[in-house]
Scaffold this active site. Structure first.
Site, mmCIF file in Angstrom:
data_model
loop_
_atom_site.group_PDB
_atom_site.id
_atom_site.type_symbol
_atom_site.label_atom_id
_atom_site.label_comp_id
_atom_site.label_asym_id
_atom_site.label_seq_id
_atom_site.Cartn_x
_atom_site.Cartn_y
_atom_site.Cartn_z
ATOM 1 N N ASP A 74 7.090 -86.867 51.251
ATOM 2 C CA ASP A 74 5.740 -87.412 51.304
ATOM 3 C C ASP A 74 4.742 -86.300 50.987
ATOM 4 O O ASP A 74 4.863 -85.190 51.514
ATOM 5 C CB ASP A 74 5.472 -87.975 52.704
ATOM 6 N N SER A 96 0.635 -89.175 42.779
ATOM 7 C CA SER A 96 -0.743 -89.047 43.232
ATOM 8 C C SER A 96 -1.305 -90.441 43.406
ATOM 9 O O SER A 96 -0.968 -91.339 42.625
ATOM 10 C CB SER A 96 -1.605 -88.277 42.233
ATOM 11 N N LYS A 171 -8.916 -86.010 41.502
ATOM 12 C CA LYS A 171 -8.119 -85.448 40.411
ATOM 13 C C LYS A 171 -8.682 -84.105 39.949
ATOM 14 O O LYS A 171 -7.938 -83.188 39.609
ATOM 15 C CB LYS A 171 -8.056 -86.426 39.244
ATOM 16 N N VAL A 199 -3.648 -95.423 31.165
ATOM 17 C CA VAL A 199 -2.250 -95.504 30.748
ATOM 18 C C VAL A 199 -1.809 -96.963 30.667
ATOM 19 O O VAL A 199 -1.788 -97.683 31.666
ATOM 20 C CB VAL A 199 -1.337 -94.723 31.715
#
Length: 353
Positions: A74, A96, A171, A199
């Site tokens: 984790d 993430s 990020k 994506v």
């Protein structure tokens, strides 16, 4: 690479599972292979109970699940990472959080992203890993001052800029922390970073990424109109291929690479593409554009709408010239990526009939 061990974190995620499949295919640095030089692959899951889910995804993607080791680790806990990375030569750190909805407390995203990345990098350094490829995001590139040209790897998001979503800030801070760690404490550990835009590409199951959820919302007709913004696109198979190229190429160490195919779509252009190519299946896709004032008014009550305000009317084109020049990367057209997503959603029965 034959006989070496590559660990992929977040193996059940959209990018993670395609990285696993790409590694299993082998074939050097290209977009296809016969598996002859495929490395050993170990994938991490947050909960050991998801091991069977990961193996099922590998099978759905045409890979052999018996060739994938599974380890539980984790991002918020040191436990498990030493064992997960033991014996690894390379790590693709893909895991993430990317929520469908913005959290009220941005720490729920920032801490797993930043602290989790540092946790993986420390474990990789201590395990003697040669190189880590971190999956960052265009979010860490495209929210500073607009350069007046397509965004490149030289551009960075300003994390203190007003109006940023928790995801964009997470990020950016995570990638900055990764570069600082390797510079100050990395020892011989090499770092490369891949910064994907939205994506798309074929879904393997019902657990959808945010980009695929966007298409599902459009195809289902859940919104009457689209905002006056834009989205960049890249195929998940090409993102996975870029990770493997960044892992293998000697010139990729210490570099970041934008994963993007072509210019950005406006949401109106994206909707028009779906209607033009999918016929009856796209009959519910909206044809109208939401006025900016409606988004701004709703932002007072909705975190999701607040995330749209900063990009109203903007178009963030980006360049993959560096990945093409250094790594020989040649992604599919953006239209192919989007339509592969949409068709997979239809085939999986995830779009309203």
């Amino acid at each position: 690479m034959s006989g070496e061990l590559v660990v992929v974190t977040g193996g059940t995620g959209f990018v993670g599972i395609h990285c696993v499949l790409r590694l299993l295919a082998g074939g050097g640095g290209g977009t296809s292979g016969d598996g002859d030089d495929a490395p050993r692959v170990r994938a991490t899951v947050r909960d050991a109970a998801r091991a069977d889910d990961l193996r099922a995804l590998v099978r759905l993607g045409g890979g052999d699940p018996e060739r994938v080791e599974v380890a539980a680790a984790d991002l918020l806990d040191d436990a498990g990472w030493r064992d997960a990375l033991a014996g690894a030569t390379h790590v693709l750190h893909v895991a993430s959080p990317f929520p469908a909805r913005q959290p009220r407390d941005e720490r729920r995203l920032i801490e797993p992203a930043r602290d989790g990345t540092l946790r993986v990098l420390r474990a990789a350094r201590d395990a003697g890993v040669r190189r880590v490829v971190v999956t960052s995001s265009f979010a860490a590139v495209g929210y500073g001052a607009h350069p007046g040209r397509p965004f490149t790897e030289d551009d960075w998001t300003d994390p203190d800029r007003p109006g940023l979503t928790a995801y964009v800030r997470s990020k950016t801070l995570a990638e900055r922390a990764a570069w600082e760690f390797v510079d100050r404490e990395g020892g011989g550990l090499e770092l490369s970073v891949v910064n994907p835009v939205g994506v798309f590409g074929p879904a393997l199951g019902a657990d959808l990424s945010s980009s695929l959820l966007l298409l599902q919302v459009l195809l289902d007709g859940r919104i009457p109109a689209v905002p006056r913004g834009s989205v960049n696109a890249v195929d998940v198979r090409d993102v996975a291929d870029l990770h493997v190229r960044a892992m293998r190429h000697p010139d990729a160490a210490g570099e970041r690479f934008l994963a993007v195919s072509g210019d950005a779509f406006t949401y109106a252009e994206l909707a028009a593409l779906l209607r033009a190519e999918l016929g009856h299946a796209a009959r519910r896709v909206p044809t109208r554009t939401i006025p900016d004032w409606v988004i701004r008014a709703g932002a007072a009550f909705s975190a999701d709408l607040r995330g749209l305000v900063a990009d109203l009317g903007s178009r963030k084109d980006a360049s993959h010239d560096k990945a093409a020049r250094v790594l020989g990367w040649d992604p599919r057209p953006r239209e192919e990526a989007v339509l592969a997503s949409a068709r997979s959603l239809i085939e999986l029965g995830l779009v309203r009939a």
